[in-house]
Design a protein around this motif. Structure first.
Motif, PDB file in Angstrom:
ATOM      1  N   THR A 146      22.400  -7.555  12.423  1.00 15.17           N
ATOM      2  CA  THR A 146      20.945  -7.398  12.272  1.00 15.17           C
ATOM      3  C   THR A 146      20.377  -6.451  13.332  1.00 15.17           C
ATOM      4  O   THR A 146      19.261  -5.973  13.194  1.00 15.17           O
ATOM      5  CB  THR A 146      20.217  -8.748  12.437  1.00 15.17           C
ATOM      6  N   HIS A 147      21.121  -6.208  14.383  1.00 13.19           N
ATOM      7  CA  HIS A 147      20.683  -5.366  15.504  1.00 13.19           C
ATOM      8  C   HIS A 147      19.509  -5.988  16.271  1.00 13.19           C
ATOM      9  O   HIS A 147      18.798  -5.291  16.979  1.00 13.19           O
ATOM     10  CB  HIS A 147      20.290  -3.950  15.047  1.00 13.19           C
ATOM     11  N   VAL A 148      19.292  -7.275  16.087  1.00 11.07           N
ATOM     12  CA  VAL A 148      18.206  -7.976  16.782  1.00 11.07           C
ATOM     13  C   VAL A 148      18.804  -9.147  17.571  1.00 11.07           C
ATOM     14  O   VAL A 148      19.310 -10.101  16.981  1.00 11.07           O
ATOM     15  CB  VAL A 148      17.152  -8.512  15.783  1.00 11.07           C
TER      16      VAL A 148
ATOM     17  N   GLY B 189      28.442  -4.661  20.160  1.00 10.74           N
ATOM     18  CA  GLY B 189      28.631  -4.342  18.749  1.00 10.74           C
ATOM     19  C   GLY B 189      27.562  -3.413  18.224  1.00 10.74           C
ATOM     20  O   GLY B 189      26.655  -3.000  18.961  1.00 10.74           O
ATOM     21  N   ASP B 190      27.693  -3.096  16.938  1.00  9.31           N
ATOM     22  CA  ASP B 190      26.772  -2.150  16.297  1.00  9.31           C
ATOM     23  C   ASP B 190      26.573  -0.913  17.169  1.00  9.31           C
ATOM     24  O   ASP B 190      25.455  -0.513  17.482  1.00  9.31           O
ATOM     25  CB  ASP B 190      25.454  -2.849  15.913  1.00  9.31           C
ATOM     26  N   ILE B 191      27.706  -0.355  17.536  1.00 11.29           N
ATOM     27  CA  ILE B 191      27.760   0.855  18.359  1.00 11.29           C
ATOM     28  C   ILE B 191      27.318   2.052  17.527  1.00 11.29           C
ATOM     29  O   ILE B 191      26.618   2.947  17.993  1.00 11.29           O
ATOM     30  CB  ILE B 191      29.202   1.056  18.883  1.00 11.29           C
ATOM     31  N   HIS B 192      27.737   2.031  16.265  1.00 10.19           N
ATOM     32  CA  HIS B 192      27.293   3.023  15.283  1.00 10.19           C
ATOM     33  C   HIS B 192      27.409   4.469  15.763  1.00 10.19           C
ATOM     34  O   HIS B 192      26.454   5.253  15.656  1.00 10.19           O
ATOM     35  CB  HIS B 192      25.857   2.712  14.831  1.00 10.19           C
ATOM     36  N   SER B 193      28.571   4.792  16.300  1.00 10.94           N
ATOM     37  CA  SER B 193      28.894   6.199  16.625  1.00 10.94           C
ATOM     38  C   SER B 193      27.972   6.817  17.671  1.00 10.94           C
ATOM     39  O   SER B 193      27.875   8.043  17.748  1.00 10.94           O
ATOM     40  CB  SER B 193      28.876   7.075  15.365  1.00 10.94           C
TER      41      SER B 193
END
Ligand code: ZN
Length: 240
Positions: free
Chosen positions: A150-152, A7-11
């Motif tokens: 949270t990316h953590v 997740g949180d691939i963010h392009s």
């Protein structure tokens, strides 16, 4: 059955392709995405295409949500708002609709995925501590729930009490429930710039956090060429 939870691939196309290559080498049967396919980096359409090609079970993140229609961005951090605005313009109608139609959470038979937290998924709360995790557990009906936002990477284990664990690899114990942050593919913020994702082996009941090197310079270069904020390029190298 082996699952890759990412997740949180963010392009970030460079990070995503590196992760998928690693996942393929792990013999993954099924892919799940905890949201935020888009935002921050320069390849939203390309990342979305890869996730759709994989038939990944996907939920909607806050960036996916805000990029999918033209709502006011006044509550957004200015840095994020600038990229949301840019992303909306580079995606076509069909792509925005895809993001708009993603569910907020999704249960497979063994686990659930959500972007933020199950107690109120559309308010996009950040889970960093035991108290916040406790509110999630009240709504968690599967033994495991994977989340992002949270990316953590971190893991909350609930026996009678909730404990916070930093993890690399562990075994899921019967009688415990787990709320597990899988880290971020495209913009890690735990000080380690390598892309992060999780392999969940349902047969051996193991959860493993994997870190994958990728071409950070290429991703930074694209951010600059698209004239997205310089800070977004710099933070990739710091993992913050
Ligand atoms: Zn995110």
């Amino acid at each position: 059955m082996k699952y890759a939870i990412l997740g949180d691939i963010h392009s970030n196309y460079e990070a995503l392709t590196a992760v998928l290559e690693d996942a393929q080498a792990q013999g993954i049967d099924k892919y799940c995405c905890v949201g935020d396919i888009v935002g921050y980096n320069a390849n939203p359409a390309e990342c979305m295409a890869l996730i759709r090609d994989l038939n990944a079970v996907t939920v909607r993140g806050n960036h996916d949500h805000y990029c999918s229609y033209n709502m006011n961005l006044k509550d957004f951090h200015p840095l994020a708002a600038e990229v949301v605005d840019w992303t909306r313009r580079v995606l076509n109608e069909e792509q925005r609709q895809y993001l708009h139609d993603l569910p907020l959470y999704k249960s497979e038979n063994l686990f659930t995925i959500v972007h933020s937290t199950l107690d109120n998924p559309s308010s996009w709360g950040y889970v960093f501590d035991r108290l916040e995790a406790e509110s999630n557990f009240a709504y968690q009906t599967t033994q495991i729930c994977f989340y992002g936002h949270t990316h953590v990477p971190m893991c909350f284990e609930k026996r009678l009490m909730v404990t916070l664990l930093r993890y690399e690899k562990f075994r899921v114990e019967p009688g415990c429930r787990y709320f597990i942050n899988v880290g971020s593919v495209g913009q890690p913020r735990d000080g380690d710039p390598r892309a992060a994702y999780v392999v969940y082996d349902a047969d051996f009941k193991t959860v493993e956090l994997r870190r994958v090197e990728y071409d950070i310079a290429a991703a930074q270069d694209k951010i600059r060429r698209c004239k997205l904020p310089e800070r977004l390029a710099l933070r990739l190298a710091m993992g913050k």
